[in-house]
Design an enzyme around this catalytic site. Structure first.
Site, PDB file in Angstrom:
ATOM      1  N   GLY A  25     -29.084  33.287  10.310  1.00 12.34           N
ATOM      2  CA  GLY A  25     -29.235  32.350  11.381  1.00 12.34           C
ATOM      3  C   GLY A  25     -30.586  31.543  10.931  1.00 12.34           C
ATOM      4  CB  SER A  51     -19.820  37.213   9.294  1.00 12.20           C
ATOM      5  OG  SER A  51     -20.539  35.975   9.677  1.00 12.20           O
ATOM      6  CD  GLN A  86     -34.172  42.854  15.365  1.00  6.88           C
ATOM      7  OE1 GLN A  86     -35.116  43.603  15.628  1.00  6.88           O
ATOM      8  NE2 GLN A  86     -34.326  41.252  15.285  1.00  6.88           N
ATOM      9  CG  HIS A 108     -40.223  39.256  18.217  1.00  9.84           C
ATOM     10  ND1 HIS A 108     -41.418  39.025  18.548  1.00  9.84           N
ATOM     11  CD2 HIS A 108     -39.236  39.094  19.333  1.00  9.84           C
ATOM     12  CE1 HIS A 108     -41.361  38.922  19.873  1.00  9.84           C
ATOM     13  NE2 HIS A 108     -40.202  38.990  20.347  1.00  9.84           N
TER      14      HIS A 108
END
Length: 339
Positions: A25, A51, A86, A108
């Site tokens: 992304g 994908s 995740q 993050h």
């Protein structure tokens, strides 16, 4: 505050690693391409089988693999999928297949800080978090600059996690502007607070509410759009360059007087108390628990709000007005055909 630059890192450390970028992304696109162009010759992108994003990866000259196969191959795995995916990704595909002394990295701290992922004891865990969206990470790198990054080490099984993390941060452009030392806790809690109270939740609601007040008072929607949304960029750019003082230096005296007199009526002590409550909910894990439960239920509230906002009048008016300004698309940060 400790800050590192390119001169403090050995970029050859990351160049010698097999690097798996999980997800393609905004951030995944930037990390993979920046690493590749920095001389990292062994970069693969992990996507779920079938994908549609695979074609974008191949067009960028990168190899596509699956998370499980990539984890068996990689020395460093950077997880750049949405937070809510995740934990299962690690449990089912990455964790069981990672090599001893390999490293798993995040942009993050959410899943590590709130213990949604409990990493194996024999792997490194570090964070490299660019302080900007992936589109900016990519565009700044391409023009020879870089977005500042945060670095943190949660687990150092190899004894080399910090050096590898710093090398990675510099390879995506962070060392050009500065890589700041932090912790998973500090990054996670301040990031969530900034998003919810100011940058996303606060700003978007302020913009939309201002628009609604003007339209409900009988003013043209187009005028309301320009005053409450379009011109936000002018103010934000001035802040970005030189802080609040730069804004007040550049605007008219009338606007500056209104800033001092009216701003405190809009964002008052009640708002500050609510901000404190938001921070407490983040620190206690309440927000994380609510988000996990929302995902387990299939994201009903999240998806309903997304639909509601997509249909807001400000979006329809904005689409029409932006079509009158074709220059807005020149050098756009977001190009959905590529990232």
């Amino acid at each position: 505050m400790r800050v590192y630059y390119d001169r403090d890192a050995d970029v050859n450390l990351i160049k010698g690693k097999k690097i798996l970028i999980v997800g393609y992304g905004s951030q995944g696109h930037a990390h993979a391409n920046n690493l590749h162009e920095s001389g990292c010759s062994q970069v693969k992108v992990a996507l779920r089988p079938g994908s549609k994003t695979a074609e974008k990866v191949k067009n960028a000259g990168l190899e596509v693999t699956t998370p499980a196969e990539g984890a068996q191959w990689a020395d460093v795995i950077m997880v750049l999928t949405p937070d809510e995916l995740q934990a299962d990704l690690y449990t089912e595909h990455l964790g069981p297949n990672m090599k001893p002394n390999a490293a798993i990295a995040f942009a993050h701290g959410f899943n590590i800080h709130f213990n949604l992922i409990e990493p194996r004891d024999d792997i490194d865990v570090f964070m490299v978090a660019p302080k900007g969206p992936g589109h900016l990470v990519r565009s700044e790198y391409v023009r020879g600059a870089g977005v500042p990054c945060l670095i943190a080490v949660e687990q150092d099984a190899s004894g080399n996690a910090h050096d590898v993390g710093l090398s990675y941060a510099c390879a995506i452009g962070g060392g050009r502007s500065g890589v700041i030392e932090t912790t998973f806790r500090e990054e996670c809690e301040t990031d969530l607070f900034g998003e919810q109270a100011v940058l996303c939740g606060g700003l978007s609601k302020l913009v939309a509410t201002g628009y609604e007040v003007l339209v409900e008072a009988g003013y043209q929607p187009e005028m309301a759009y320009f005053e409450c949304l379009h011109e936000v960029k002018l103010i934000v750019d001035l802040m970005y360059e030189g802080g609040l003082a730069n804004v007040r230096y550049s605007i008219s005296n009338t606007a500056e007087y209104g800033d001092y007199c009216i701003g405190k009526r809009i964002v008052d002590d009640y708002t500050k108390d609510e901000m404190r409550q938001v921070l407490e909910e983040i620190q206690s894990g309440e927000f994380a628990r609510n988000w996990v439960l929302e995902n387990k239920a299939g994201q009903p509230h999240f998806k309903a709000e997304r639909r509601r906002w997509a249909n807001h009048d400000i979006e329809q008016v904005g689409e029409k007005l932006r079509a009158m300004m074709p220059w807005l698309g020149e050098g756009a940060l977001v190009d959905k055909s590529k990232n």
